[in-house]
Design a protein around this motif. Structure first.
Motif, PDB file in Angstrom:
ATOM      1  N   VAL A 451       0.846  -1.185   0.000  1.00 49.08           N
ATOM      2  CA  VAL A 451       0.000   0.000   0.000  1.00 49.08           C
ATOM      3  C   VAL A 451       0.888   1.243   0.000  1.00 49.08           C
ATOM      4  N   ALA A 452       0.253   2.411  -0.154  1.00 46.08           N
ATOM      5  CA  ALA A 452       0.973   3.641  -0.480  1.00 46.08           C
ATOM      6  C   ALA A 452       1.982   4.069   0.571  1.00 46.08           C
ATOM      7  N   PHE A 453       1.756   3.721   1.839  1.00 48.32           N
ATOM      8  CA  PHE A 453       2.658   4.202   2.875  1.00 48.32           C
ATOM      9  C   PHE A 453       3.785   3.230   3.182  1.00 48.32           C
ATOM     10  N   PHE A 454       3.939   2.179   2.366  1.00 47.90           N
ATOM     11  CA  PHE A 454       5.112   1.307   2.375  1.00 47.90           C
ATOM     12  C   PHE A 454       5.813   1.430   1.010  1.00 47.90           C
ATOM     13  N   PRO A 455       7.114   1.209   0.938  1.00 41.60           N
ATOM     14  CA  PRO A 455       7.814   1.358  -0.340  1.00 41.60           C
ATOM     15  C   PRO A 455       7.611   0.166  -1.264  1.00 41.60           C
ATOM     16  N   PHE A 456       7.622   0.428  -2.561  1.00 36.87           N
ATOM     17  CA  PHE A 456       7.585  -0.611  -3.585  1.00 36.87           C
ATOM     18  C   PHE A 456       9.029  -1.051  -3.807  1.00 36.87           C
ATOM     19  N   SER A 457       9.424  -2.137  -3.138  1.00 38.77           N
ATOM     20  CA  SER A 457      10.852  -2.360  -2.878  1.00 38.77           C
ATOM     21  C   SER A 457      11.440  -3.553  -3.620  1.00 38.77           C
ATOM     22  N   GLY A 458      11.486  -3.472  -4.948  1.00 36.55           N
ATOM     23  CA  GLY A 458      12.121  -4.526  -5.722  1.00 36.55           C
ATOM     24  C   GLY A 458      13.622  -4.612  -5.491  1.00 36.55           C
ATOM     25  N   TRP A 459      14.179  -5.793  -5.780  1.00 37.95           N
ATOM     26  CA  TRP A 459      15.610  -6.045  -5.639  1.00 37.95           C
ATOM     27  C   TRP A 459      16.204  -6.463  -6.987  1.00 37.95           C
ATOM     28  N   LYS A 460      17.499  -6.621  -7.005  1.00 45.50           N
ATOM     29  CA  LYS A 460      18.274  -7.152  -8.126  1.00 45.50           C
ATOM     30  C   LYS A 460      17.942  -6.405  -9.422  1.00 45.50           C
ATOM     31  N   ASP A 461      17.729  -7.113 -10.536  1.00 46.25           N
ATOM     32  CA  ASP A 461      17.480  -6.433 -11.806  1.00 46.25           C
ATOM     33  C   ASP A 461      16.105  -5.772 -11.871  1.00 46.25           C
ATOM     34  N   SER A 462      15.305  -5.970 -10.836  1.00 47.96           N
ATOM     35  CA  SER A 462      13.986  -5.332 -10.799  1.00 47.96           C
ATOM     36  C   SER A 462      14.048  -3.891 -10.297  1.00 47.96           C
ATOM     37  N   PHE A 463      15.201  -3.444  -9.829  1.00 47.46           N
ATOM     38  CA  PHE A 463      15.295  -2.065  -9.339  1.00 47.46           C
ATOM     39  C   PHE A 463      16.733  -1.577  -9.388  1.00 47.46           C
ATOM     40  N   LEU A 464      16.901  -0.345  -9.855  1.00 43.22           N
ATOM     41  CA  LEU A 464      18.203   0.322  -9.844  1.00 43.22           C
ATOM     42  C   LEU A 464      18.038   1.653  -9.115  1.00 43.22           C
ATOM     43  N   GLY A 465      18.877   1.858  -8.125  1.00 41.94           N
ATOM     44  CA  GLY A 465      18.786   3.035  -7.274  1.00 41.94           C
ATOM     45  C   GLY A 465      18.858   2.581  -5.827  1.00 41.94           C
ATOM     46  N   ASP A 466      18.634   3.498  -4.908  1.00 41.71           N
ATOM     47  CA  ASP A 466      18.629   3.084  -3.505  1.00 41.71           C
ATOM     48  C   ASP A 466      17.416   3.585  -2.736  1.00 41.71           C
ATOM     49  N   LEU A 467      16.566   4.391  -3.356  1.00 47.72           N
ATOM     50  CA  LEU A 467      15.341   4.864  -2.728  1.00 47.72           C
ATOM     51  C   LEU A 467      14.168   4.462  -3.604  1.00 47.72           C
ATOM     52  N   HIS A 468      13.250   3.712  -3.031  1.00 43.68           N
ATOM     53  CA  HIS A 468      12.162   3.114  -3.789  1.00 43.68           C
ATOM     54  C   HIS A 468      10.993   4.087  -3.956  1.00 43.68           C
ATOM     55  N   ALA A 469       9.963   3.612  -4.641  1.00 38.85           N
ATOM     56  CA  ALA A 469       8.785   4.435  -4.911  1.00 38.85           C
ATOM     57  C   ALA A 469       7.850   4.470  -3.708  1.00 38.85           C
ATOM     58  N   HIS A 470       7.257   5.593  -3.496  1.00 35.28           N
ATOM     59  CA  HIS A 470       6.248   5.935  -2.479  1.00 35.28           C
ATOM     60  C   HIS A 470       6.621   5.505  -1.062  1.00 35.28           C
ATOM     61  N   GLY A 471       5.689   5.702  -0.112  1.00 35.27           N
ATOM     62  CA  GLY A 471       6.021   5.486   1.293  1.00 35.27           C
ATOM     63  C   GLY A 471       7.082   6.475   1.755  1.00 35.27           C
ATOM     64  N   ARG A 472       7.786   6.132   2.808  1.00 41.01           N
ATOM     65  CA  ARG A 472       8.850   7.013   3.316  1.00 41.01           C
ATOM     66  C   ARG A 472       9.983   7.167   2.307  1.00 41.01           C
ATOM     67  N   ASP A 473      10.218   6.117   1.514  1.00 41.93           N
ATOM     68  CA  ASP A 473      11.251   6.243   0.485  1.00 41.93           C
ATOM     69  C   ASP A 473      10.902   7.342  -0.512  1.00 41.93           C
ATOM     70  N   GLY A 474       9.613   7.504  -0.798  1.00 45.94           N
ATOM     71  CA  GLY A 474       9.207   8.562  -1.710  1.00 45.94           C
ATOM     72  C   GLY A 474       9.565   9.935  -1.173  1.00 45.94           C
ATOM     73  N   VAL A 475       9.353  10.139   0.120  1.00 46.92           N
ATOM     74  CA  VAL A 475       9.724  11.413   0.748  1.00 46.92           C
ATOM     75  C   VAL A 475      11.235  11.594   0.700  1.00 46.92           C
ATOM     76  N   GLU A 476      11.972  10.527   0.980  1.00 47.81           N
ATOM     77  CA  GLU A 476      13.439  10.598   0.933  1.00 47.81           C
ATOM     78  C   GLU A 476      13.929  10.951  -0.474  1.00 47.81           C
ATOM     79  N   PHE A 477      13.316  10.318  -1.491  1.00 50.10           N
ATOM     80  CA  PHE A 477      13.781  10.543  -2.858  1.00 50.10           C
ATOM     81  C   PHE A 477      13.529  11.971  -3.310  1.00 50.10           C
ATOM     82  N   PHE A 478      12.386  12.514  -2.955  1.00 49.10           N
ATOM     83  CA  PHE A 478      12.008  13.835  -3.454  1.00 49.10           C
ATOM     84  C   PHE A 478      12.424  14.983  -2.537  1.00 49.10           C
ATOM     85  N   THR A 479      13.281  14.686  -1.576  1.00 48.87           N
ATOM     86  CA  THR A 479      13.859  15.750  -0.754  1.00 48.87           C
ATOM     87  C   THR A 479      15.354  15.530  -0.625  1.00 48.87           C
TER      88      THR A 479
END
Length: 500
Positions: A451-479
């Motif tokens: 759900v929106a307040f948890f991060p969409f947290s793929g691993w390995k080839d499913s994600f590149l970067g260190d801050l995931h989409a939405h949740g607290r990670d979304g706030v971290e990424f956009f600040t």
């Protein structure tokens, strides 16, 4: 009486600085209903010059929007949430028309998009920094969050209403301005949302829409005026996005593809497991990065599951997603249909057999792009059918002896997006969640998308970067964080550690 000539589909326009404007000399591409082949509109394939116009508008709007209090920014998001809720059925119908998924599935997608906006309204709380006073005598330290700047998102065809909302409300709520490039295959849903954004009173230039394909993507990646890029799509494109954008000094989150396994233990509750597998594997015609596409059957689990799963799968109705009787809609395009059918043929050539054959679904409308639900059994664990993303309504069955074997199979994949285990054994479930190398895990849940307040947290080839989409990670990424250490000489004594 003369026949009336069919109306020419309208040409879509970009939204830049609050104005709907034509793309500069762009080639046009048809936006079609994949259920019927009907042309809905024509989308311009904008270029780098259009991107730069949008970036200039976003850059001009940034100082005023950043200076707007975070509470007022949240008020705008509250209004946007209310408007999206009021227009939810209209948005869902558009998703069905241009993307093809069934109306219930489209309504669920729109609801999740609204949930993202709702989560972002909490930014006056989640954007808070931290402070520690008295780190030395009369010396205080605080960390504050400030906007990154101009942010951009490149989003896929399979969730035209939801995935843009993984980024847009969090970005603007944090005080950034925004440029969105939705998929050129289904841009009409975001056109509707842009109208609601204007109606919500969000100032001109804070959110901009640029339509197009690879030239817009490269324009975003190369633009010196864009500070952060978010992407959702295939693994190969995610790698390209990450490398090119980061080489140009941008903050990047790139969400790639998946090959998600659903482990079925011998003690699984069969009817509930079958329901979850069907919803996971065949929802949205299998066109989602959290679709369960491999059944990993442990021990004799497949012999128990197969009769129920095959019977239910064969009963699914394939057709236009706008028809209430439809269970599985079309795939996005004839090209996608041909590619998926080719993957099925390759699997058969590699030794798999068909438990359910969906290659020629009956009773579907003419002109549509249809592949029926398909189940491949006897799949070689090392074959493409078990390892590579098909992105269609195709389930591959791999049989293993033990839970250890199942974990080894899942961990051997280059992907690490989502996985599920179906069991009533708490020890087995705990073992799986601890040892499996995947970012999102479901226990008796077919689609483990958070759900929106948890991060969409793929691993390995499913994600590149260190801050995931939405949740607290979304706030971290956009600040970005700023730490301030302060003292006031009028206070008298000061901490010796801070005496130069």
């Amino acid at each position: 009486m003369e026949a009336t000539a069919p109306a020419t589909p309208r040409v879509l326009r970009n939204l830049i600085g609050g104005e709907w404007v034509d793309a500069a000399g762009a080639e046009l591409l048809d936006v079609t209903n994949p259920a019927t082949g009907e042309s809905l509109a024509r989308v311009p394939l904008s270029g780098a010059a259009d991107v730069e116009r949008a970036v200039a508008a976003a850059r001009a709007a940034l100082p005023g929007w950043r200076a707007t209090s975070v509470i007022k920014r949240a008020h705008h998001l509250f209004r946007l949430r209310a408007l999206m809720d009021a227009h939810a059925d209209e948005l869902a119908q558009m998703v069905t028309r241009e993307m093809g998924k069934t109306l219930p599935d489209a309504r669920a997608e729109v609801a999740r998009g609204i949930e993202m906006v709702e989560a972002a309204t909490a930014l006056p709380q989640t954007m808070q920094g931290q402070i520690l006073e008295g780190i030395a005598t009369n010396v205080d330290a605080e960390t504050i969050r400030q906007p990154v700047g101009v942010c951009a998102a490149i989003t896929p065809f399979n969730f035209p209403a939801m995935v843009p909302m993984w980024f847009l409300p969090f970005a603007i709520g944090c005080g950034n301005t925004f440029v969105l490039k939705p998929s050129e295959q289904d841009p009409l849903t975001m056109e509707l949302v842009m109208g609601l954004i204007k109606e919500a009173g969000i100032p001109d230039g804070v959110v901009n829409l640029v339509l197009g394909g690879k030239d817009v993507v490269n324009g975003i990646l190369d633009s010196p005026g864009i500070d952060a890029v978010s992407f959702v799509g295939s693994a190969s494109v995610a790698k390209y996005i990450y490398e090119r954008a980061s080489a140009n000094g941008k903050r990047v989150q790139a969400l790639g593809g998946a090959k998600n396994s659903m482990v079925v233990m011998p003690d699984a509750v069969i009817d509930q497991t079958a329901s979850n597998i069907i919803a996971s594997g065949f929802g949205a015609a299998g066109q989602r990065c959290m679709a369960g596409s491999v059944i990993v059957a442990v021990g004799d689990a497949w012999s128990k599951l197969k009769p129920e799963l095959v019977t239910r799968t064969e009963a699914l109705k394939v057709g236009d997603g706008a028809d209430p009787a439809t269970d599985v809609g079309p795939v996005i395009s004839p090209a996608a249909c041909d590619r998926i059918l080719g993957c099925i043929e390759d699997a058969l050539a590699a030794g798999a057999t068909l438990a359910v054959d969906g290659r020629s679904p009956a009773g579907v409308p003419d002109g549509g792009a249809y592949v029926g639900p398909t189940i491949l059994e006897g799949v070689d664990p090392k074959s493409d059918a078990a390892q590579e993303e098909i992105f269609g309504p195709v389930l591959s069955v791999v049989e293993v002896e033990t839970l250890d074997d199942a974990i080894a199979f899942v961990n051997g994949s280059r992907y690490g997006n989502g996985t599920s285990i179906f069991t009533e054994n708490g020890a087995a479930a705990r073992r799986y969640r601890v040892d499996v190398e995947v970012g999102m895990v479901g226990i008796n849940v077919g689609v483990a998308a958070p759900v929106a307040f948890f991060p969409f947290s793929g691993w390995k080839d499913s994600f590149l970067g260190d801050l995931h989409a939405h949740g607290r990670d979304g706030v971290e990424f956009f600040t970005k964080k700023k730490t301030v250490t302060s003292r006031w000489f009028s206070e008298g004594e000061v901490g010796k550690f801070f005496v130069e």
